[in-house]
Scaffold this motif. Structure first.
Motif, PDB file in Angstrom:
ATOM      1  N   LEU A   6      39.059 110.670   8.523  1.00 40.28           N
ATOM      2  CA  LEU A   6      38.375 111.246   7.373  1.00 40.28           C
ATOM      3  C   LEU A   6      37.260 110.313   6.935  1.00 40.28           C
ATOM      4  O   LEU A   6      37.373 109.102   7.051  1.00 40.28           O
ATOM      5  N   ARG A   7      36.223 110.907   6.385  1.00 36.91           N
ATOM      6  CA  ARG A   7      35.073 110.127   5.920  1.00 36.91           C
ATOM      7  C   ARG A   7      34.516 109.289   7.069  1.00 36.91           C
ATOM      8  O   ARG A   7      34.327 108.089   6.955  1.00 36.91           O
ATOM      9  N   THR A   8      34.296 109.952   8.181  1.00 40.07           N
ATOM     10  CA  THR A   8      33.826 109.281   9.383  1.00 40.07           C
ATOM     11  C   THR A   8      32.347 108.962   9.279  1.00 40.07           C
ATOM     12  O   THR A   8      31.528 109.831   9.007  1.00 40.07           O
ATOM     13  N   GLU A   9      32.049 107.717   9.478  1.00 46.06           N
ATOM     14  CA  GLU A   9      30.660 107.243   9.496  1.00 46.06           C
ATOM     15  C   GLU A   9      30.271 106.963  10.951  1.00 46.06           C
ATOM     16  O   GLU A   9      31.075 107.130  11.865  1.00 46.06           O
ATOM     17  N   ALA A  10      29.083 106.477  11.160  1.00 46.00           N
ATOM     18  CA  ALA A  10      28.613 106.207  12.518  1.00 46.00           C
ATOM     19  C   ALA A  10      29.487 105.167  13.220  1.00 46.00           C
ATOM     20  O   ALA A  10      29.749 105.274  14.407  1.00 46.00           O
TER      21      ALA A  10
END
Length: 117
Positions: A6-10
């Motif tokens: 969840l809340r995946t960033e680069a």
């Protein structure tokens, strides 16, 4: 094997859920203007919010790693806020280490491991 991110960033996910365990990436205060007490309160508020999003809460903490910019200056202030925030009888494994943080104004960062209900 089911891994929820969840809340995946680069480069990372703020929340990873796997096998009944929640892992939170390093959490910081939203505003670095306050002292250790205010930054700790903000950091713990972010931890609360992300744990809730993942389906857990602070009563289910397993382990917390706390990074402090200045252990000698900030440890007592951190503990005062931590002790008021933590539910009675909840004592996760905890490590505090002195570390260089992402900003010169940041005083505290936390990584968290918690169980799901």
């Amino acid at each position: 094997m089911s891994i929820r991110r969840l809340r995946t960033e680069a480069r990372y996910s703020e929340i990873v859920v796997h096998n009944g365990t929640v892992y939170l990436a390093g959490q910081l205060a939203d505003d670095y203007g306050g002292g250790i007490e205010e930054q700790t309160r903000q950091t713990l508020a972010n931890v609360d919010r992300l744990l809730a999003e993942a389906g857990s809460d602070k009563s289910r903490l397993l382990s917390v790693t706390i990074y402090l910019k200045d252990m000698a200056a900030d440890y007592a202030g951190l503990n005062a806020v931590w002790d008021a925030w933590l539910p009675a009888g909840c004592a996760p494994a905890r490590a505090c280490v002195e570390a260089r943080l992402c900003s010169d104004d940041a005083r505290v960062e936390m990584t968290v491991v918690a169980a799901l209900p």
